[in-house]
Design a protein around this motif. Structure first.
Motif, PDB file in Angstrom:
ATOM      1  N   UNK A 212       0.818  -1.210   0.000  1.00  0.00           N
ATOM      2  CA  UNK A 212       0.000   0.000   0.000  1.00  0.00           C
ATOM      3  C   UNK A 212       0.854   1.264   0.000  1.00  0.00           C
ATOM      4  N   UNK A 213       1.934   1.274   0.761  1.00  0.00           N
ATOM      5  CA  UNK A 213       2.814   2.445   0.756  1.00  0.00           C
ATOM      6  C   UNK A 213       3.427   2.641  -0.623  1.00  0.00           C
ATOM      7  N   UNK A 214       3.843   1.541  -1.242  1.00  0.00           N
ATOM      8  CA  UNK A 214       4.378   1.620  -2.603  1.00  0.00           C
ATOM      9  C   UNK A 214       3.330   2.161  -3.566  1.00  0.00           C
ATOM     10  N   UNK A 215       2.103   1.683  -3.423  1.00  0.00           N
ATOM     11  CA  UNK A 215       1.022   2.143  -4.297  1.00  0.00           C
ATOM     12  C   UNK A 215       0.767   3.632  -4.120  1.00  0.00           C
ATOM     13  N   UNK A 216       0.671   4.086  -2.877  1.00  0.00           N
ATOM     14  CA  UNK A 216       0.426   5.505  -2.634  1.00  0.00           C
ATOM     15  C   UNK A 216       1.546   6.382  -3.158  1.00  0.00           C
ATOM     16  N   UNK A 217       2.777   5.931  -2.938  1.00  0.00           N
ATOM     17  CA  UNK A 217       3.930   6.713  -3.402  1.00  0.00           C
ATOM     18  C   UNK A 217       3.907   6.875  -4.915  1.00  0.00           C
ATOM     19  N   UNK A 218       3.720   5.767  -5.645  1.00  0.00           N
ATOM     20  CA  UNK A 218       3.806   5.845  -7.105  1.00  0.00           C
ATOM     21  C   UNK A 218       2.560   6.460  -7.729  1.00  0.00           C
ATOM     22  N   UNK A 219       1.400   6.305  -7.098  1.00  0.00           N
ATOM     23  CA  UNK A 219       0.222   7.015  -7.596  1.00  0.00           C
ATOM     24  C   UNK A 219       0.469   8.517  -7.578  1.00  0.00           C
ATOM     25  N   UNK A 220       0.950   9.015  -6.446  1.00  0.00           N
ATOM     26  CA  UNK A 220       1.219  10.446  -6.329  1.00  0.00           C
ATOM     27  C   UNK A 220       2.380  10.865  -7.226  1.00  0.00           C
ATOM     28  N   UNK A 221       3.399  10.015  -7.321  1.00  0.00           N
ATOM     29  CA  UNK A 221       4.566  10.334  -8.148  1.00  0.00           C
ATOM     30  C   UNK A 221       4.175  10.500  -9.617  1.00  0.00           C
ATOM     31  N   UNK A 222       3.428   9.534 -10.143  1.00  0.00           N
ATOM     32  CA  UNK A 222       3.053   9.608 -11.552  1.00  0.00           C
ATOM     33  C   UNK A 222       2.051  10.731 -11.810  1.00  0.00           C
ATOM     34  N   UNK A 223       1.170  11.005 -10.833  1.00  0.00           N
ATOM     35  CA  UNK A 223       0.243  12.131 -10.999  1.00  0.00           C
ATOM     36  C   UNK A 223       1.025  13.436 -11.086  1.00  0.00           C
ATOM     37  N   UNK A 224       2.015  13.609 -10.201  1.00  0.00           N
ATOM     38  CA  UNK A 224       2.808  14.846 -10.208  1.00  0.00           C
ATOM     39  C   UNK A 224       3.617  14.962 -11.507  1.00  0.00           C
ATOM     40  N   UNK A 225       4.160  13.827 -11.962  1.00  0.00           N
ATOM     41  CA  UNK A 225       4.920  13.846 -13.210  1.00  0.00           C
ATOM     42  C   UNK A 225       4.031  14.221 -14.383  1.00  0.00           C
ATOM     43  N   UNK A 226       2.807  13.723 -14.404  1.00  0.00           N
ATOM     44  CA  UNK A 226       1.897  14.028 -15.484  1.00  0.00           C
ATOM     45  C   UNK A 226       1.498  15.495 -15.514  1.00  0.00           C
TER      46      UNK A 226
END
Length: 229
Positions: A212-226
């Motif tokens: 779950x921590x991995x999921x939250x981190x990468x969800x936010x990471x890819x959203x910010x990158x986009x």
């Protein structure tokens, strides 16, 4: 924007699902397979004379690779689904509450998801080894779903509610299913050693938290990158 949310959820779900599957293969599935040995009677917790079983050793992954591929696929689909829900919630918080979405606070979102979907239900209905007797399925499912929904609402009230009253209300909503109590049998009995069950619960929840921590981190990471691209 919709394309960014969708791609963020898919990429994050694939990464988190693969990591979760790897951790399960190394730590959780061997315990699950060992529990199946006790369920089938191939391994006994106590001998016929009442003395404890002396040998211990997880059977490894074995050759059931079709089953393991299903596990990988299940993790990928599940975490991608969770990712879709998470990026939708992140998008609402960003657009309607002005909440900044960064990879760092994505970890907090992941922990919140873990608490709502894994930890809170496990307080009343912890993960079970094969062969563990339990109450009827339907009441447990109702309590499990209700606990997830109540915990999600309660965490949202605490995170986004204004004032102490809203925060206290969120805490009450979170505690309500636990106060009601999950359906249980009147007696405790099972075929696997309680130590094995405890290890299975601990590792299942611990590595779910990592997923779950991995999921939250990468969800936010890819959203910010986009957004930056």
């Amino acid at each position: 924007m919709t394309k960014n949310l969708l791609s963020s959820a898919v990429f994050a779900g694939l990464i988190a699902g693969l990591i979760a599957a790897l951790l399960q293969f190394v730590f959780v599935i061997p315990l699950l397979l060992e529990g199946e040995l006790y369920e089938s009677g191939s391994r006994l917790h106590f001998h016929a004379d009442g003395t404890p079983q002396s040998d211990r050793g997880a059977p490894g992954l074995g050759g059931e690779w079709g089953r393991h591929l299903v596990t990988i696929g299940f993790n990928l689909v599940t975490y991608t689904g969770y990712g879709l829900l998470m990026v939708a919630a992140m998008g609402l918080a960003r657009d309607h509450r002005g909440t900044a979405i960064t990879a760092q606070n994505g970890i907090i979102w992941g922990l919140a998801g873990f608490i709502a979907v894994q930890l809170a239900p496990a307080v009343g209905l912890p993960p079970e080894l094969p062969g563990t007797p339990a109450a009827e399925l339907a009441p447990r499912q109702v309590w499990w779903i209700g606990t997830i929904l109540a915990t999600m609402v309660g965490l949202a009230l605490i995170a986004f509610g204004r004032g102490m009253v809203m925060h206290l209300l969120g805490l009450i909503v979170i505690l309500a299913p636990q106060l009601i109590g999950a359906p249980h049998l009147d007696t405790f009995w099972g075929v696997a050693p309680p130590e094995l069950s405890a290890e299975f619960v601990t590792q299942s929840l611990g590595f779910a938290a990592v997923g779950w921590v991995t999921l939250g981190y990468f969800c936010a990471f890819f959203m910010a990158q986009g957004e930056d691209s």
